[in-house]
Scaffold this motif. Structure first.
Motif, PDB file in Angstrom:
ATOM      1  N   GLY A 193       0.821  -1.201   0.000  1.00 43.83           N
ATOM      2  CA  GLY A 193       0.000   0.000   0.000  1.00 43.83           C
ATOM      3  C   GLY A 193       0.853   1.248   0.000  1.00 43.83           C
ATOM      4  O   GLY A 193       2.047   1.198   0.314  1.00 43.83           O
ATOM      5  N   PRO A 194       0.267   2.396  -0.345  1.00 38.86           N
ATOM      6  CA  PRO A 194       0.999   3.652  -0.314  1.00 38.86           C
ATOM      7  C   PRO A 194       1.397   4.032   1.103  1.00 38.86           C
ATOM      8  O   PRO A 194       0.670   3.766   2.061  1.00 38.86           O
ATOM      9  CB  PRO A 194      -0.006   4.668  -0.890  1.00 38.86           C
ATOM     10  N   ALA A 195       2.557   4.647   1.251  1.00 41.09           N
ATOM     11  CA  ALA A 195       3.028   5.169   2.534  1.00 41.09           C
ATOM     12  C   ALA A 195       3.672   6.520   2.281  1.00 41.09           C
ATOM     13  O   ALA A 195       4.443   6.674   1.323  1.00 41.09           O
ATOM     14  CB  ALA A 195       4.021   4.218   3.186  1.00 41.09           C
ATOM     15  N   ILE A 196       3.351   7.492   3.112  1.00 43.19           N
ATOM     16  CA  ILE A 196       3.862   8.850   2.923  1.00 43.19           C
ATOM     17  C   ILE A 196       4.285   9.444   4.260  1.00 43.19           C
ATOM     18  O   ILE A 196       3.830   9.005   5.320  1.00 43.19           O
ATOM     19  CB  ILE A 196       2.812   9.771   2.270  1.00 43.19           C
ATOM     20  N   VAL A 197       5.160  10.444   4.192  1.00 46.09           N
ATOM     21  CA  VAL A 197       5.544  11.243   5.356  1.00 46.09           C
ATOM     22  C   VAL A 197       5.230  12.699   5.034  1.00 46.09           C
ATOM     23  O   VAL A 197       5.607  13.197   3.969  1.00 46.09           O
ATOM     24  CB  VAL A 197       7.044  11.085   5.685  1.00 46.09           C
ATOM     25  N   ARG A 198       4.528  13.370   5.941  1.00 42.95           N
ATOM     26  CA  ARG A 198       4.218  14.788   5.764  1.00 42.95           C
ATOM     27  C   ARG A 198       4.506  15.519   7.058  1.00 42.95           C
ATOM     28  O   ARG A 198       4.624  14.918   8.128  1.00 42.95           O
ATOM     29  CB  ARG A 198       2.754  14.989   5.365  1.00 42.95           C
ATOM     30  N   ASN A 199       4.578  16.836   6.964  1.00 43.14           N
ATOM     31  CA  ASN A 199       4.682  17.665   8.161  1.00 43.14           C
ATOM     32  C   ASN A 199       3.347  18.337   8.432  1.00 43.14           C
ATOM     33  O   ASN A 199       2.364  18.114   7.720  1.00 43.14           O
ATOM     34  CB  ASN A 199       5.827  18.678   8.033  1.00 43.14           C
ATOM     35  N   GLY A 200       3.293  19.179   9.475  1.00 46.21           N
ATOM     36  CA  GLY A 200       2.051  19.839   9.837  1.00 46.21           C
ATOM     37  C   GLY A 200       1.597  20.874   8.834  1.00 46.21           C
ATOM     38  O   GLY A 200       0.423  21.276   8.846  1.00 46.21           O
ATOM     39  N   ARG A 201       2.487  21.339   7.977  1.00 47.82           N
ATOM     40  CA  ARG A 201       2.107  22.259   6.896  1.00 47.82           C
ATOM     41  C   ARG A 201       1.534  21.530   5.702  1.00 47.82           C
ATOM     42  O   ARG A 201       1.172  22.137   4.710  1.00 47.82           O
ATOM     43  CB  ARG A 201       3.321  23.075   6.452  1.00 47.82           C
ATOM     44  N   MET A 202       1.507  20.191   5.787  1.00 46.28           N
ATOM     45  CA  MET A 202       1.004  19.326   4.710  1.00 46.28           C
ATOM     46  C   MET A 202       1.930  19.283   3.508  1.00 46.28           C
ATOM     47  O   MET A 202       1.497  19.065   2.374  1.00 46.28           O
ATOM     48  CB  MET A 202      -0.416  19.710   4.301  1.00 46.28           C
ATOM     49  N   ASP A 203       3.231  19.494   3.749  1.00 46.51           N
ATOM     50  CA  ASP A 203       4.231  19.228   2.714  1.00 46.51           C
ATOM     51  C   ASP A 203       4.410  17.722   2.591  1.00 46.51           C
ATOM     52  O   ASP A 203       4.519  17.008   3.596  1.00 46.51           O
ATOM     53  CB  ASP A 203       5.579  19.856   3.085  1.00 46.51           C
ATOM     54  N   LEU A 204       4.451  17.224   1.370  1.00 43.97           N
ATOM     55  CA  LEU A 204       4.679  15.801   1.118  1.00 43.97           C
ATOM     56  C   LEU A 204       6.186  15.584   1.033  1.00 43.97           C
ATOM     57  O   LEU A 204       6.837  15.960   0.065  1.00 43.97           O
ATOM     58  CB  LEU A 204       3.996  15.393  -0.192  1.00 43.97           C
ATOM     59  N   LEU A 205       6.753  14.963   2.077  1.00 44.33           N
ATOM     60  CA  LEU A 205       8.204  14.943   2.250  1.00 44.33           C
ATOM     61  C   LEU A 205       8.869  13.661   1.779  1.00 44.33           C
ATOM     62  O   LEU A 205      10.026  13.684   1.343  1.00 44.33           O
ATOM     63  CB  LEU A 205       8.552  15.167   3.724  1.00 44.33           C
TER      64      LEU A 205
END
Length: 294
Positions: free
Chosen positions: A125-137
């Motif tokens: 499945g997809p896995a992502i990391v973001r910050n509180g500003r909703m930047d896709l990191l």
């Protein structure tokens, strides 16, 4: 962010949403507004109207946890709203930076090799990391494939979910329930503003979106906040079609302020088949990219 203004607008907006019937108060007599009066909130919280009025004007510095709890109960705040009220109080005290660990600021954050290995090890499945500003990191291969339209749309680095949602018409295709996605994006940003009121990147993003999107301005002024931990999201991918994905979001202990979200399909479902097709498409894209590079 102006803390006193944030406190004032948040408390006023919560008071306006709570009716006398919901608070168990008598409804006799005419009312100019549907929500509670200041005096009613004060009585429910067990404080004087003068004291509550002072708090609602934004003077939260030095207020005890007991009083904050009483205000939260009087206004029937949910868990996210209560946490936001306490974040605003810590910001008023100047202690928010001490309570919440902050990542070291760098010009460009990149995932540690071990983090990227861990992401890439998630193959179903997809896995992502973001910050509180909703930047896709950071993403795994399926995460990159699922969010291909966001990467193509946003020329900034890193791309940003909120910017995509409000400034790109394609977001209405990617998010079939766009209103819910838009509400969630703004609630996450508003929550982050309470946690870290001095984040310049967040200030700049909110200013940009407020200037360019009336839909964002309207939602931002509502002061809604949300805890975004688990649930189901719906997407429409331009290659594999509709996806109904369960998600679990986890705060990253090693990277304070970052969130890891893992998506999964119900076994045997149409979405599971679509994810298998997405994985095949992603592999083809990677091979084509490698061939072009070579």
């Amino acid at each position: 962010m102006d803390n006193r203004a944030e406190v004032r607008e948040f408390l006023v907006s919560r008071r306006a949403k709570l009716t006398p019937q919901q608070a168990g108060l008598p409804t006799a007599g005419s009312r100019r507004v549907p929500g509670l009066r200041r005096g009613e909130v004060a009585a429910l919280a067990g404080v004087s109207i003068e004291y509550y009025s002072k708090l609602e004007r934004g003077a939260l510095a030095g207020v005890s946890a007991t009083i904050l709890d009483a205000i939260a109960r009087a206004l029937q705040l949910d868990d996210a709203e209560r946490a936001h009220l306490f974040d605003l109080a810590r910001a008023a005290d100047g202690t928010s930076a001490l309570v919440r660990p902050r990542r070291r600021t760098t010009r460009r954050w990149t995932p540690r090799p071990s983090l990227q290995w861990a992401l890439d090890a998630i193959t179903t499945g997809p896995a992502i990391v973001r910050n509180g500003r909703m930047d896709l990191l950071a993403v795994n291969h399926l995460g990159r494939a699922m969010h291909s339209s966001i990467y193509e749309s946003d020329s900034t680095s890193p791309p940003n979910f909120a910017r995509y949602a409000f400034l790109d018409d394609d977001a209405h295709r990617f998010y079939p329930d766009w209103d819910t996605a838009a509400d969630t994006a703004v609630a996450i940003l508003r929550t982050e503003a309470g946690r870290d009121p001095h984040d310049k990147g967040l200030h700049d993003l909110v200013g940009e979106l407020s200037t360019r999107s009336e839909e964002f301005r309207r939602r931002w002024s509502a002061h809604d906040v949300r805890l975004h931990g688990a649930g189901t999201k719906h997407f429409h991918h331009r290659v594999v079609g509709d996806l109904a994905l369960a998600y679990e979001s986890l705060d990253m202990v090693a990277e304070p302020g970052l969130t890891l979200t893992i998506y999964a399909a119900e076994p045997g479902s149409d979405t599971a088949q679509a994810l298998a097709l997405l994985a095949s498409w992603a592999a083809t894209q990677r091979m084509d990219s490698a061939a072009t590079t070579n």
